[in-house]
Structure formats: C-alpha cells, structure tokens
Design a protein around this motif. Structure first.
Motif, short mmCIF file in Angstrom:
data_model
loop_
_atom_site.label_atom_id
_atom_site.label_comp_id
_atom_site.label_asym_id
_atom_site.label_seq_id
_atom_site.Cartn_x
_atom_site.Cartn_y
_atom_site.Cartn_z
N GLN A 1 1.03 -1.26 -0.10
CA GLN A 1 0.17 -0.12 -0.01
C GLN A 1 0.95 1.30 0.10
OE1 GLN A 1 -2.96 0.18 2.91
NE2 GLN A 1 -2.96 2.53 3.09
N ALA A 2 1.94 1.09 0.76
CA ALA A 2 2.87 2.46 0.93
C ALA A 2 3.38 2.45 -0.51
CB ALA A 2 3.93 2.29 1.78
N GLU A 3 3.84 1.32 -1.19
CA GLU A 3 4.71 1.82 -2.51
C GLU A 3 3.45 2.15 -3.55
OE1 GLU A 3 5.80 -2.33 -3.26
OE2 GLU A 3 7.62 -1.98 -2.06
N ALA A 4 2.26 1.80 -3.51
CA ALA A 4 1.50 2.15 -4.24
C ALA A 4 0.94 3.71 -4.09
CB ALA A 4 0.01 1.28 -4.13
N GLU A 5 0.91 4.20 -2.93
CA GLU A 5 0.82 5.34 -2.50
C GLU A 5 1.81 6.35 -3.28
OE1 GLU A 5 -0.12 5.69 1.53
OE2 GLU A 5 -2.39 5.05 1.43
N ALA A 6 3.18 5.65 -2.93
CA ALA A 6 4.23 6.63 -3.29
C ALA A 6 4.08 6.77 -5.10
CB ALA A 6 5.58 5.96 -3.00
#
Length: 294
Positions: A56-61
């Motif tokens: 999720q953090a990678e997607a948001e980044a």
C-alpha cells in the motif's frame, strides 16, 4: 453447482454484518446435523498484514491512492474459484486460515496478520460454506459466482455500513476516526467496481435500512439497533418462496415488490431461519439422492 457437494456463499463488504448471517447458518447446520466446511474470505487475501502495508505504501508513493483489500488483484480469486470448482466436483479442496489477532494466532505459534499453511479440507463434509468479500466475484475469465448453489448478499445502506465500520474499528481495533475515514475513501473505487456488482448476481439480498437519522455517519456515536431498522429481503427468483407463510410468521412484515419482503430489523435472525432452513433441507435431500445414485 453440485447436487452431491453443494456450496453456500455469503458476500458483503467489511462491516456489512456478514458474521451475523454466518452465525445463523451455523445454528441451522448444528440443528439439522449438517457438517459444513467453513471458509473465511480473508484467507484468500493475496498478502499478509505486513506485506499489504508495504504494498500500500509503495502504491501511494506511485500515486495510487486506491489500493485496497476490496480489489480483485489483491485477492487470490483464481484460487478461490479453484476451491469452489474442486469442492463441487470432488467434495474437497485446499484452504488456509487468516489469523486476525493474537488469540487466533496463539495455537499456531504465528504472528497475527499471517496465514496458516494451505491444507486439504476434511473428506466427510456435507457442504462448503464461504463468508467474505468475493463470494460472487467475476474478474475477466475468473467467475467465482457460477459455482455456489446459494449466494446471499448482505448489504446495509451505505451510511449504516460506514457507521458500523467506524465504530467497530475505533472501539475494537483502536483506529482513529481519521484513519477509518481514509480507509473508506481508499476503498471506494474497488467497492463500486468489485463489491457492488456482486449483489446483482446473488440469489437473495439482505439490506438493513435504519429508520433513525444517519445523514452524517462520521458524527454517529452508536450503531442504530436492530429495532431502529427495517430489513429489505430481495429474491432474484421468487419462484418457490412461500411469501404468505413468511408474512404470517413474521409480524409487521409486508411485500414492497413481487420479489421483496420487508420485515422489522429485530426479526432478522427469525427471517433468515425461516428462509434458509428450507434451502438447506433441499440441498441435503438432493445430496442424499445423488449419494444413492453414485
């Protein structure tokens, strides 16, 4: 669909109240002597808790603010359809458990938020029972919805669903209102595109509608009670449903359409018992006949 190895699937989003339906079916199974293989939809998530947070953090980044458990790509839908197909054909298949908390994880000596290893289901079950997000999912060539003999949707009106999720996640999981609101917003595209279409494929839908003011769910301090609600029950195919019997048995109920009955919210479990017990009877009778012919 299978006479010999029937499947019941309950589908609804997080906080919709599917666990209430599951308890009702478990009571029916216990009373009628039915041995069911119970499958939780969370066990078919693609990632465990830590990996999901990382993804999720990678997607948001990368600019994707709508990465969620509701999405087809974040679930093993092919494996879920494979389980349904295998069970319908052979009465068996592979499943696992998702360990939500420390209490569930302790017997397996694993961390909460992880999966147990894949295991083969017991050989001597009468039917398979699934409860989760994607019991009627269709994604490209994957068609989970084609396999269950009975598909049930649990769909509170959206404000009530949000209230249930907000209060549950704040009181039981310690999340802030802001964090829960962010989750609701992040999930919205997947809710619209993946979750909602399933309720057009179900055989029966249960929709709880509050009769108190829920116009601002983010300000609500409590969940409307069952007695502060009505329950709208829609049958995709009303043929064979004895509506007059249901109207006689459930006081203050009425028909709003030819395929829809409305009952007091406090009568939800009674309505489910009256509606679903004959379904289970018929499945078991077909199974007995199929076993006799095998």
């Amino acid at each position: 669909m299978s006479a010999l190895h029937p499947i019941i699937a309950i589908t609804g989003s997080s906080g919709a109240g599917t666990s209430t339906v599951t308890r009702t079916f478990q009571n029916i199974f216990r009373r009628e002597g039915v041995k069911a293989a119970i499958i939780e939809g969370d066990s078919f998530h693609r990632y465990d808790r830590l990996e999901m947070r990382k993804r999720q953090a990678e997607a948001e980044a990368a600019g994707n603010t709508h990465f969620s458990h509701f999405g087809a790509d974040n679930n093993l839908l092919s494996e879920l359809e494979g389980l349904f197909r295998s069970y319908a054909e052979t009465g068996n298949g592979q499943s696992r458990k998702y360990l939500h908390n420390a209490e569930e994880a302790a017997p397996y000596q694993q961390e909460p938020g992880t999966f147990t290893p894949w295991e083969t289901l017991p050989d001597d079950t009468d039917m398979l029972f699934y409860e989760g997000l994607h019991g009627a999912a269709v994604d490209g060539e994957i068609n989970v919805a084609q396999h269950p003999d009975l598909l049930v949707g649990v769909v509170p009106v959206i404000n009530l669903e949000w209230i249930q999720k907000l209060i549950r996640d704040k009181t039981q999981r310690g999340y802030s209102a802001e964090a829960v609101t962010d989750t609701i917003l992040r999930r919205m595209p997947d809710y619209v595109n993946t979750i909602v279409p399933q309720f057009g494929r179900t055989h029966v839908n249960f929709q709880r509608v509050p009769v108190v003011d829920t116009s601002n769910p983010f300000m609500s301090r409590d969940i409307p009670t069952a007695d502060e609600s009505i329950l709208v029950i829609r049958f995709a195919n009303p043929k064979g449903i004895d509506f007059q019997y249901l109207l006689n048995m459930i006081h203050d109920s009425y028909m709003s359409r030819a395929n829809t009955i409305v009952v007091p919210g406090g009568k939800m479990e009674l309505a489910m018992q009256l509606i679903f017990t004959p379904f289970v009877w018929r499945m078991m009778e077909r199974r007995k006949r199929a076993l006799g012919q095998a």
